[in-house]
Design an enzyme around this catalytic site. Structure first.
Site, PDB file in Angstrom:
ATOM      1  N   TYR A   1     -14.999 -11.114   0.097  1.00 52.18           N
ATOM      2  CA  TYR A   1     -15.749  -9.935  -0.365  1.00 52.18           C
ATOM      3  C   TYR A   1     -16.979 -10.341  -1.170  1.00 52.18           C
ATOM      4  CZ  TYR A   1     -12.224  -6.760   1.347  1.00 52.18           C
ATOM      5  OH  TYR A   1     -11.392  -6.047   2.163  1.00 52.18           O
TER       6      TYR A   1
ATOM      7  N   ASP B   1      -6.546  -2.536  -7.545  1.00 49.03           N
ATOM      8  CA  ASP B   1      -7.187  -3.081  -6.347  1.00 49.03           C
ATOM      9  C   ASP B   1      -7.520  -4.545  -6.592  1.00 49.03           C
ATOM     10  OD1 ASP B   1      -8.336  -2.061  -3.625  1.00 49.03           O
ATOM     11  OD2 ASP B   1      -9.768  -3.523  -4.396  1.00 49.03           O
TER      12      ASP B   1
ATOM     13  N   ARG C   1      -6.147  12.230  -5.874  1.00 50.41           N
ATOM     14  CA  ARG C   1      -7.481  11.759  -5.507  1.00 50.41           C
ATOM     15  C   ARG C   1      -8.490  12.894  -5.324  1.00 50.41           C
ATOM     16  NH1 ARG C   1     -10.560   9.678  -4.600  1.00 50.41           N
ATOM     17  NH2 ARG C   1     -10.862   8.372  -2.787  1.00 50.41           N
TER      18      ARG C   1
ATOM     19  N   ARG D   1       0.825  -1.213   0.000  1.00 41.22           N
ATOM     20  CA  ARG D   1       0.000   0.000   0.000  1.00 41.22           C
ATOM     21  C   ARG D   1       0.858   1.261   0.000  1.00 41.22           C
ATOM     22  NH1 ARG D   1      -5.078  -2.264   1.498  1.00 41.22           N
ATOM     23  NH2 ARG D   1      -6.161  -0.646   0.422  1.00 41.22           N
TER      24      ARG D   1
ATOM     25  N   ARG E   1      -2.692   6.753   0.567  1.00 36.13           N
ATOM     26  CA  ARG E   1      -3.055   7.985   1.265  1.00 36.13           C
ATOM     27  C   ARG E   1      -1.987   8.588   2.163  1.00 36.13           C
ATOM     28  NH1 ARG E   1      -8.626   5.565   3.132  1.00 36.13           N
ATOM     29  NH2 ARG E   1      -7.231   3.781   3.041  1.00 36.13           N
TER      30      ARG E   1
HETATM   31  O1  CP3 Z   1       0.271   0.689  -3.159  1.00 33.19           O
HETATM   32  C1  CP3 Z   1      -0.256  -0.412  -3.314  1.00 33.19           C
HETATM   33  O2  CP3 Z   1      -0.112  -1.353  -2.507  1.00 33.19           O
HETATM   34  C2  CP3 Z   1      -1.018  -0.685  -4.604  1.00 33.19           C
HETATM   35  C3  CP3 Z   1      -2.395  -0.449  -4.547  1.00 33.19           C
HETATM   36  C4  CP3 Z   1      -3.352  -1.363  -3.779  1.00 33.19           C
HETATM   37  C5  CP3 Z   1      -4.620  -0.898  -3.400  1.00 33.19           C
HETATM   38  N1  CP3 Z   1      -5.322  -1.945  -2.888  1.00 33.19           N
HETATM   39  C6  CP3 Z   1      -5.080   0.485  -3.593  1.00 33.19           C
HETATM   40  C7  CP3 Z   1      -6.182   0.991  -2.738  1.00 33.19           C
HETATM   41  C8  CP3 Z   1      -3.265  -2.717  -3.427  1.00 33.19           C
HETATM   42  C9  CP3 Z   1      -2.102  -3.686  -3.547  1.00 33.19           C
HETATM   43  C10 CP3 Z   1      -4.535  -3.075  -2.855  1.00 33.19           C
HETATM   44  C11 CP3 Z   1      -4.862  -4.445  -2.401  1.00 33.19           C
HETATM   45  C12 CP3 Z   1      -6.058  -4.648  -1.592  1.00 33.19           C
HETATM   46  N2  CP3 Z   1      -7.302  -4.071  -1.737  1.00 33.19           N
HETATM   47  C13 CP3 Z   1      -6.150  -5.591  -0.540  1.00 33.19           C
HETATM   48  C14 CP3 Z   1      -5.033  -6.507  -0.099  1.00 33.19           C
HETATM   49  C15 CP3 Z   1      -4.015  -5.772   0.716  1.00 33.19           C
HETATM   50  C16 CP3 Z   1      -4.287  -5.684   2.179  1.00 33.19           C
HETATM   51  O3  CP3 Z   1      -4.166  -4.559   2.702  1.00 33.19           O
HETATM   52  O4  CP3 Z   1      -4.555  -6.695   2.833  1.00 33.19           O
HETATM   53  C17 CP3 Z   1      -7.445  -5.530  -0.010  1.00 33.19           C
HETATM   54  C18 CP3 Z   1      -7.970  -6.339   1.142  1.00 33.19           C
HETATM   55  C19 CP3 Z   1      -8.178  -4.573  -0.783  1.00 33.19           C
HETATM   56  C20 CP3 Z   1      -9.604  -4.173  -0.637  1.00 33.19           C
HETATM   57  C21 CP3 Z   1      -9.673  -2.726  -0.324  1.00 33.19           C
HETATM   58  N3  CP3 Z   1      -9.658  -1.710  -1.275  1.00 33.19           N
HETATM   59  C22 CP3 Z   1      -9.674  -2.104   0.953  1.00 33.19           C
HETATM   60  C23 CP3 Z   1      -9.715  -2.836   2.279  1.00 33.19           C
HETATM   61  C24 CP3 Z   1      -9.618  -0.713   0.741  1.00 33.19           C
HETATM   62  C25 CP3 Z   1      -9.419   0.380   1.766  1.00 33.19           C
HETATM   63  C26 CP3 Z   1     -10.647   0.993   2.311  1.00 33.19           C
HETATM   64  C27 CP3 Z   1     -10.278   2.277   3.035  1.00 33.19           C
HETATM   65  O5  CP3 Z   1     -10.673   3.335   2.550  1.00 33.19           O
HETATM   66  O6  CP3 Z   1      -9.541   2.217   4.045  1.00 33.19           O
HETATM   67  C28 CP3 Z   1      -9.631  -0.490  -0.646  1.00 33.19           C
HETATM   68  C29 CP3 Z   1      -9.549   0.804  -1.330  1.00 33.19           C
HETATM   69  C30 CP3 Z   1      -8.166   1.173  -1.749  1.00 33.19           C
HETATM   70  N4  CP3 Z   1      -7.380   0.372  -2.516  1.00 33.19           N
HETATM   71  C31 CP3 Z   1      -7.465   2.376  -1.448  1.00 33.19           C
HETATM   72  C32 CP3 Z   1      -6.221   2.265  -2.094  1.00 33.19           C
HETATM   73  C33 CP3 Z   1      -5.136   3.299  -2.167  1.00 33.19           C
HETATM   74  C34 CP3 Z   1      -7.976   3.546  -0.652  1.00 33.19           C
HETATM   75  C35 CP3 Z   1      -9.060   4.214  -1.440  1.00 33.19           C
HETATM   76  C36 CP3 Z   1      -8.849   5.683  -1.747  1.00 33.19           C
HETATM   77  O7  CP3 Z   1      -7.765   6.140  -2.156  1.00 33.19           O
HETATM   78  O8  CP3 Z   1      -9.838   6.379  -1.582  1.00 33.19           O
END
Ligand code: CP3
Length: 370
Positions: free
Chosen positions: A173, A96, A60, A47, A51
């Site tokens: 999910y 994602d 964003r 990640r 953010r």
């Molecule tokens: O930098 C990186 O790692 C690459 C981008 C990445 C994202 N999601 C971007 C993202 C990666 C590798 C993921 C994987 C992902 N997505 C996982 C596995 C990783 C882990 O942490 O266990 C999971 C479970 C998800 C599902 C998901 N998508 C979640 C739980 C969330 C966060 C919700 C929140 O707002 O806290 C997302 C959204 C997401 N995916 C964000 C990002 C940067 C945040 C959304 C935003 O920018 O508004």
């Protein structure tokens, strides 16, 4: 601007010897992924494109999450941000785990601070039978375009990492419909309707294999399988309902690219997870790195494992924690430094920059000898 790969000096890893010539980030990462010697320990953060970066928050403010993820130029921009700012050796594609689900016929949205939401979850045999398996090029062309763009733009700075959610975590999910603490409906389906469960896992496994192989063909040089919620299972359930599918995925990638198997909270499953057959196993902070490696065995590399919350603490504490991880890794081949789970959004970006410098500065053979 793109740089030709052969214009830059590249330190060569000589099998069996110490590496003293500096390596590029890309060569360093890929050498560690293949358990070859490296000049210093490679680093990236899960990640990392997110953010905690002011430049990501600015992006964003202009576009919503899915627009960034589905527009190759924007996804590439977000992917490169942490490479430029932190100097990490791995660039993980901005995407994602949910993206391939749309092509399966499951619409979803990402709600701010909630995560993925599916309005019509998959819960019955008929729901599973209706899932589609289509080519990754058709389902997620933007992911593959972003990888092609990035491979050109990254040059030697960093290795390009692709990823996918693992079938179990995607099923969490799909069945639950949103993030949950315990995923009770998912586990009820798994235990209560095993035929439906296995059909769902078969379908997801096929989608994940196609997706990851297409990513490698488009330029991903290593791939990570995110099984984020695996810690919900005990050993017998893991063995019966999940492990055969993970094995199939890693076997299908063996000739393609190095693989990393991520999970968290899985101290009880470590040997089984290792037996799934990835090149590296990603471990969290719940077990010291040397103990984890002893349990996994010398045949696989390890990724990790600083506590993701420790980087919120003052630098002295971060340095102590990073030193401990490096000491336990002991300069062995096949260590990729990372946190145990993703970067928390409130993490100070400057701490991560300093952490990359520290790992690079202290892990070399010269530093180890001194
Ligand atoms: O930098 C990186 O790692 C690459 C981008 C990445 C994202 N999601 C971007 C993202 C990666 C590798 C993921 C994987 C992902 N997505 C996982 C596995 C990783 C882990 O942490 O266990 C999971 C479970 C998800 C599902 C998901 N998508 C979640 C739980 C969330 C966060 C919700 C929140 O707002 O806290 C997302 C959204 C997401 N995916 C964000 C990002 C940067 C945040 C959304 C935003 O920018 O508004």
């Amino acid at each position: 601007m793109t740089t030709s790969l052969d214009q830059q000096p590249v330190g060569q890893a000589i099998d069996g010897g110490e590496v003293t010539a500096p390596m590029t980030g890309r060569v360093r990462f890929l050498a560690a992924a293949r358990r070859q010697p490296t000049d210093v320990t490679p680093v990236w953060f899960m990640r990392q494109a997110g953010r905690c970066l002011p430049e990501y928050r600015a992006l964003r403010a202009k576009y919503d999450f899915l627009t960034v993820a589905k527009t190759p130029e924007l996804a590439a921009e977000a992917t490169l941000m942490p490479v430029t700012r932190f100097g990490v050796d791995g660039a993980v594609l901005f995407a994602d785990i949910m993206l391939p689900l749309e092509g399966m016929g499951v619409p979803f949205r990402i709600e701010p601070n909630v995560g993925p939401v599916i309005d019509h979850p998959i819960r019955t045999a008929a729901d599973v039978a209706a899932l589609r398996v289509i080519a990754a090029e058709e389902a997620t062309p933007y992911v593959l375009d972003a990888l092609r763009l990035l491979r050109r733009e990254l040059g030697e700075r960093a290795a390009l990492l692709g990823f996918s959610g693992a079938p179990f975590t995607l099923a969490c999910y799909l069945v639950e419909g949103r993030s949950s603490r315990e995923y009770p409906q998912t586990k009820a389906l798994m235990y209560g309707a095993p035929d439906v469960w296995h059909q769902l896992m078969e379908t997801l496994t096929e989608v994940v294999i196609r997706y990851l192989r297409a990513q490698v063909a488009a330029g991903a040089e290593a791939v990570q399988l995110f099984d984020s919620w695996l810690g919900l299972l005990g050993p017998p359930a893991y063995e019966a309902y999940v492990l055969p599918y993970s094995r199939r995925i890693f076997a299908a990638l063996r000739d393609a690219a190095p693989t990393i198997h991520f999970s968290t909270g899985t101290v009880a499953l470590l040997e089984q997870i290792a037996s799934a057959g990835s090149d590296l196993v990603s471990v969290d902070w719940r077990l010291p790195l040397d103990e984890a490696w002893a349990r996994i065995g010398p045949g696989q590399g390890i990724q990790g494992n600083l506590d993701s919350s420790l980087v919120l603490a003052p630098w002295e504490a971060v340095e102590t924690g990073a030193k401990d991880v490096l000491r336990r890794a002991g300069g062995r081949r096949g260590h990729i430094f990372n946190l145990g789970h993703g970067i928390l959004p409130q993490t100070p970006a400057d701490t991560l920059t300093r952490l990359v410098e520290f790992v690079h500065g202290t892990s070399g053979s010269a530093a180890r000898a001194g």
